[in-house]
Scaffold this motif. Structure first.
Motif, PDB file in Angstrom:
ATOM      1  N   ASN A 110      26.763  40.416 -18.233  1.00  0.00           N
ATOM      2  CA  ASN A 110      26.686  41.833 -17.841  1.00  0.00           C
ATOM      3  C   ASN A 110      25.309  42.175 -17.267  1.00  0.00           C
ATOM      4  N   HIS A 111      24.768  41.241 -16.496  1.00  0.00           N
ATOM      5  CA  HIS A 111      23.455  41.404 -15.866  1.00  0.00           C
ATOM      6  C   HIS A 111      23.396  42.676 -15.038  1.00  0.00           C
ATOM      7  N   GLU A 112      22.307  43.399 -15.182  1.00  0.00           N
ATOM      8  CA  GLU A 112      21.977  44.558 -14.347  1.00  0.00           C
ATOM      9  C   GLU A 112      20.582  44.294 -13.804  1.00  0.00           C
ATOM     10  N   GLU A 135      15.113  47.835 -12.101  1.00  0.00           N
ATOM     11  CA  GLU A 135      14.758  48.786 -11.046  1.00  0.00           C
ATOM     12  C   GLU A 135      13.275  48.709 -10.721  1.00  0.00           C
ATOM     13  N   ASN A 191      23.165  36.977 -12.876  1.00  0.00           N
ATOM     14  CA  ASN A 191      24.608  36.910 -13.116  1.00  0.00           C
ATOM     15  C   ASN A 191      25.216  35.619 -12.576  1.00  0.00           C
TER      16      ASN A 191
END
Length: 126
Positions: free
Chosen positions: A55-57, A60, A14
């Motif tokens: 919209n970086h996530e 996991e 991001n």
């Protein structure tokens, strides 16, 4: 069909400037800014692109692994530079430094880049 083609890995961030600072100055990697605004990590030795995404996530899972000859030493060096190693106390357990050792697996320590992507150091004994 694809067995002789070149391949590369990529993941997002991001903040491309913070990411460049981290990989270049904290991890000590060579970085190349390419013409598309992506970062190429150590382009002479590996094929990894990091690209900006609003919209970086963070993933996991571990997106990048580094083999190191002396895990304890590398963890200490990076900790001194402000890197925080993940502490796990579940199925996978780490010690107070964030190092997991167990069974037939090599030592491993996980940490995050500024965008929250999970990276690891894996001890490789030659």
């Amino acid at each position: 069909m694809l067995k002789n083609c070149d391949a590369f890995s990529s993941f997002s961030t991001n903040d491309i400037n913070k990411t460049k600072e981290f990989y270049e100055n904290i991890l000590g990697m060579k970085i190349k800014d390419n013409s598309m605004g992506f970062l190429e990590l150590d382009p002479e030795h590996c094929s990894v692109l990091i690209y900006p995404k609003e919209n970086h996530e963070p993933a996991e899972f571990t997106v990048l692994n580094f083999y190191v000859p002396d895990l304890e030493k590398q963890v200490d060096l990076l900790t001194a530079k402000g890197v925080k190693f993940e502490i796990y106390d579940g199925e996978v357990r780490t010690n107070e430094k964030g190092i997991h050792r167990g069974g037939d697996t090599p030592g491993i320590a996980w940490f995050r880049d500024p965008a929250g992507n999970i990276l690891s150091l894996i001890e490789q004994n030659n």
